[in-house]
Motif scaffolding. Sequence first.
Motif, mmCIF file in Angstrom:
data_model
loop_
_atom_site.group_PDB
_atom_site.id
_atom_site.type_symbol
_atom_site.label_atom_id
_atom_site.label_comp_id
_atom_site.label_asym_id
_atom_site.label_seq_id
_atom_site.Cartn_x
_atom_site.Cartn_y
_atom_site.Cartn_z
ATOM 1 N N SER A 85 0.885 -1.164 -0.010
ATOM 2 C CA SER A 85 -0.052 0.190 -0.080
ATOM 3 C C SER A 85 0.856 1.269 0.061
ATOM 4 C CB SER A 85 -0.795 0.086 1.047
ATOM 5 O OG SER A 85 -1.872 -1.102 1.381
ATOM 6 N N ARG A 86 1.839 1.241 0.690
ATOM 7 C CA ARG A 86 2.801 2.445 0.856
ATOM 8 C C ARG A 86 3.568 2.510 -0.420
ATOM 9 N NH1 ARG A 86 4.493 0.334 5.631
ATOM 10 N NH2 ARG A 86 6.192 -0.649 4.982
ATOM 11 N N GLU A 87 3.915 1.542 -1.022
ATOM 12 C CA GLU A 87 4.624 1.741 -2.192
ATOM 13 C C GLU A 87 3.806 2.302 -3.470
ATOM 14 O OE1 GLU A 87 7.312 -1.684 -2.664
ATOM 15 O OE2 GLU A 87 8.612 -1.036 -1.049
ATOM 16 N N HIS A 88 2.745 1.384 -3.464
ATOM 17 C CA HIS A 88 2.000 1.406 -4.773
ATOM 18 C C HIS A 88 0.801 2.382 -4.773
ATOM 19 C CE1 HIS A 88 4.716 -1.467 -6.627
ATOM 20 N NE2 HIS A 88 4.770 -2.102 -5.682
ATOM 21 N N ASP A 89 0.368 2.670 -3.623
ATOM 22 C CA ASP A 89 -0.998 3.526 -3.430
ATOM 23 C C ASP A 89 -0.860 4.491 -2.233
ATOM 24 O OD1 ASP A 89 -3.586 4.407 -3.928
ATOM 25 O OD2 ASP A 89 -4.466 2.878 -2.450
ATOM 26 N N PRO A 90 0.285 5.116 -2.333
ATOM 27 C CA PRO A 90 0.731 6.094 -0.908
ATOM 28 C C PRO A 90 -0.384 6.922 -0.476
ATOM 29 C CG PRO A 90 2.179 6.793 -3.063
ATOM 30 C CD PRO A 90 1.306 5.598 -3.378
ATOM 31 N N GLU A 91 -0.997 7.571 -1.632
ATOM 32 C CA GLU A 91 -2.051 8.431 -1.270
ATOM 33 C C GLU A 91 -3.418 7.816 -1.022
ATOM 34 O OE1 GLU A 91 -1.025 11.818 -1.380
ATOM 35 O OE2 GLU A 91 0.821 11.123 -2.258
ATOM 36 N N GLY A 92 -3.591 6.660 -1.050
ATOM 37 C CA GLY A 92 -4.610 5.762 -0.881
ATOM 38 C C GLY A 92 -5.589 6.020 -2.155
ATOM 39 N N SER A 93 -5.285 6.713 -3.208
ATOM 40 C CA SER A 93 -6.413 7.016 -4.124
ATOM 41 C C SER A 93 -7.187 5.615 -4.710
ATOM 42 C CB SER A 93 -5.772 7.999 -5.260
ATOM 43 O OG SER A 93 -4.916 7.282 -5.919
ATOM 44 N N TYR A 94 -6.165 4.789 -4.908
ATOM 45 C CA TYR A 94 -6.850 3.274 -5.379
ATOM 46 C C TYR A 94 -7.954 2.958 -4.447
ATOM 47 C CZ TYR A 94 -7.474 -1.255 -6.970
ATOM 48 O OH TYR A 94 -8.013 -2.685 -7.196
ATOM 49 N N GLN A 95 -7.330 2.553 -3.269
ATOM 50 C CA GLN A 95 -8.567 2.376 -2.140
ATOM 51 C C GLN A 95 -9.629 2.885 -2.251
ATOM 52 O OE1 GLN A 95 -5.911 0.946 1.313
ATOM 53 N NE2 GLN A 95 -4.259 1.700 -0.052
ATOM 54 N N ARG A 96 -9.399 4.308 -2.158
ATOM 55 C CA ARG A 96 -10.666 5.110 -1.955
ATOM 56 C C ARG A 96 -11.608 4.951 -3.468
ATOM 57 N NH1 ARG A 96 -7.206 9.030 -0.343
ATOM 58 N NH2 ARG A 96 -6.976 10.113 -2.253
ATOM 59 N N LEU A 97 -11.203 4.662 -4.733
ATOM 60 C CA LEU A 97 -11.760 4.395 -5.918
ATOM 61 C C LEU A 97 -12.813 3.066 -5.682
ATOM 62 C CD1 LEU A 97 -11.894 5.435 -8.923
ATOM 63 C CD2 LEU A 97 -10.291 3.767 -9.319
ATOM 64 N N TRP A 98 -12.224 2.028 -5.007
ATOM 65 C CA TRP A 98 -13.021 0.831 -5.070
ATOM 66 C C TRP A 98 -13.639 0.598 -4.015
ATOM 67 C CZ3 TRP A 98 -14.428 -1.113 -9.402
ATOM 68 C CH2 TRP A 98 -13.778 -0.777 -10.573
ATOM 69 N N LEU A 99 -13.182 1.488 -2.720
ATOM 70 C CA LEU A 99 -13.917 1.232 -1.585
ATOM 71 C C LEU A 99 -15.115 2.167 -1.333
ATOM 72 C CD1 LEU A 99 -10.856 0.321 0.839
ATOM 73 C CD2 LEU A 99 -12.393 -1.232 -0.108
ATOM 74 N N ALA A 100 -15.262 2.872 -2.278
ATOM 75 C CA ALA A 100 -16.473 3.824 -2.170
ATOM 76 C C ALA A 100 -17.698 3.109 -2.032
ATOM 77 C CB ALA A 100 -16.499 4.973 -3.356
ATOM 78 N N ASP A 101 -17.952 2.063 -2.692
ATOM 79 C CA ASP A 101 -19.349 1.470 -2.486
ATOM 80 C C ASP A 101 -19.843 1.048 -1.346
ATOM 81 O OD1 ASP A 101 -19.237 1.922 -5.340
ATOM 82 O OD2 ASP A 101 -18.713 -0.238 -5.708
#
Length: 469
Positions: free
Chosen positions: A453-469
């Motif tokens: 997560s730190r290396e590939h999604d440091p801002e958390g934008s990927y997680q926000r994109l798919w956890l929004a539902d």
Amino acid sequence: MPPLIYWFRKDLRLTDAPALAHAMHLAQRDGQPLLPVFCHAPPSTTRWGFARVGPHRQRYERATLDDLAANLQACGSRLLELAGPAATTLQALCQTVGASHIVCEDIAAPEEQAEVAALRAAGLTVQTLWQSSLLAPEQLPFAAGDLPDVFTRFRQQLEKAAVTPPAPLPQPTTLPAPPRLETPAWQLFYKQYQASTLIHQGPTAIKNGVIEARSSYPYHLPDWAGGESAALAHLRRYLANQQPHSYKATRNQLSGTGFSSKFSPWLACGALSARTVYAELKAFEAEWGANEGSNWLWFELLWRDYFRLLHHKYGVRLYHAQGLRGAQTAQAGAGVGAGVGTAWRPHNPPPPRATTAGSPELARWCAGRTGTPLVDAAMRELRASGYLSNRLRQVVASFWLFELGGDWRAGAAWFESQLVDHDVYSNTGNWLYIAGLGTDPRGGRLFDVAKQSREHDPEGSYQRLWLAD
Ligand SMILES: Cc1cc2nc3c(=O)[nH]c(=O)nc-3n(C[C@H](O)[C@H](O)[C@H](O)COP(=O)(O)OP(=O)(O)OC[C@H]3O[C@@H](n4cnc5c(N)ncnc54)[C@H](O)[C@@H]3O)c2cc1C
């Protein structure tokens, strides 16, 4: 004159199709009609309790077949789509139309081999041609049984021998005419075996036929649609945009249409051949220069070949719960067992708790509800879109195996159900590789989710994109 049957399997294209070219040659030589057929396997549920082919792959395959049918028609032929298990359906077809000879591509996986064996046992002549790899097996500097058990050694041996893939065959402009099928026996047969073009909806509903707008492979858009026409257009666009040059720098990203080639869905169903990709890539390099990025694409396509060749070497032994542990040569086998033990057992004793159909762990992992945000985001993307980046496939596979103690075959079955690019060789090979149950002596691959997560999604934008539902 009875027709010659051409059975389309995972080679749904006309360009660079050696098995089809062989069938065309035989039909022309003998003045026979050529009948191109595709068999839809009946919908089935896996032993883990979900549909074997989920809605994304059904839709993608439908688009691929529609494109194939149109291309065949443009060449004066016609695709016959039948519903039923290939072995029995093709036997019934041959009986009805008086055919005794089938030509098809060779697939080195157990179920596909069993289909051919059943047709031969029924007295039919089935000619299979190997064609899905970049390199032809007879070009390799070692026998199939001597394939190196470590990928890097395989690649080095090829480079040393300076082996290059055969040039792709051109797209035909005409095909031998199909037979006229109008007897009462044919009408009866067709009534029974006619394929429906309806999509069987799996447990993942696609809302109003609209597929995820967030997808990294938006196959609902014409540029990304299934089929040879979109595949060749995509390849040309990818090269015209000079994307191979940036491939190495971007390939580990998590989201977006441009970070990796996205060749896999077309390659997996055979709408695109790896040799066509290679030939176009070499032409690109001749014009624009080779760099680390374009070279890395070659490495990745070699991984695809490697997993095919592993099937030639080990066959059904790959499919055991324990993979190749104990099935290898004494020398390699010792390494495999030892490596897995040191890689993950200290952290994660592997109770077989998550291995049965309906287990809560399996259900939570599939639904993206494990409580680990990066894993959940990725599993939701997979289910919603039918695609997942390579990096996240590794992360979620590692989580399933080493955090949840899951059976690799259940994880691989869920990927098979969901991925639009499901490929039996690459899926099995990668799962075994991460589980440490394949050939690689270094053992399993445990991915630390927090670090990923730190290396590939440091801002958390990927997680926000798919956890929004
Ligand atoms: C657990 C797991 C399961 C996988 N299952 C599949 C599968 O069912 N089908 C599939 O095609 N790939 C599979 N892969 C490999 C890889 O993730 C995909 O090929 C890749 O993400 C597809 O996107 P792309 O075409 O943009 O790849 P790119 O990064 O652009 O790579 C170019 C091509 O190289 C080949 N390639 C790249 N990486 C691999 C690899 N690790 N193994 C084999 N070939 C590779 C593919 O044909 C790919 O299209 C799996 C990987 C993992 C870790």
